[in-house]
Write a protein that holds these residues in place. Structure first.
Motif, PDB file in Angstrom:
ATOM      1  N   ASN A   5      -1.993   5.780   1.983  1.00  0.00           N
ATOM      2  CA  ASN A   5      -2.989   5.007   2.668  1.00  0.00           C
ATOM      3  C   ASN A   5      -2.905   4.371   4.036  1.00  0.00           C
ATOM      4  N   SER A   7       0.796  -1.448   0.010  1.00  0.00           N
ATOM      5  CA  SER A   7       0.034  -0.079   0.018  1.00  0.00           C
ATOM      6  C   SER A   7       0.663   1.095   0.050  1.00  0.00           C
ATOM      7  N   SER A   8       0.189   2.307  -0.575  1.00  0.00           N
ATOM      8  CA  SER A   8       0.968   3.580  -0.390  1.00  0.00           C
ATOM      9  C   SER A   8       1.088   4.197   0.920  1.00  0.00           C
ATOM     10  N   SER A   9       2.064   5.009   1.001  1.00  0.00           N
ATOM     11  CA  SER A   9       2.299   5.630   2.592  1.00  0.00           C
ATOM     12  C   SER A   9       1.013   6.452   2.833  1.00  0.00           C
TER      13      SER A   9
END
Length: 65
Positions: free
Chosen positions: A44, A40-42
């Motif tokens: 999120n 996941s992205s930072s």
């Protein structure tokens, strides 16, 4: 101060118990969730962390009032 420290230790203990339930009962599902979390992205992860903190504070407020 002793009571505050004791309450903090109780809270940390409960957190560790709750965190350990999923990998203990469903290790394969937990592993898949962790793989998704790592990818996941930072942004999120920050949103998820903020929501978790907010819900924890809200629950603490409800329990303590």
């Amino acid at each position: 101060m002793h009571e505050l420290f004791q309450s903090l230790l109780v809270g940390i203990s409960l957190l560790l118990i709750v965190e350990g339930v999923m990998p203990f009962l469903m290790p394969d599902v937990w592993r898949k969730i962790m793989i998704k979390a790592v990818s996941s992205s930072s942004v999120n992860l920050r949103i998820l962390g903020a929501m978790s903190m907010f819900l924890g504070l809200l629950l603490l407020y409800i329990v303590r009032s």
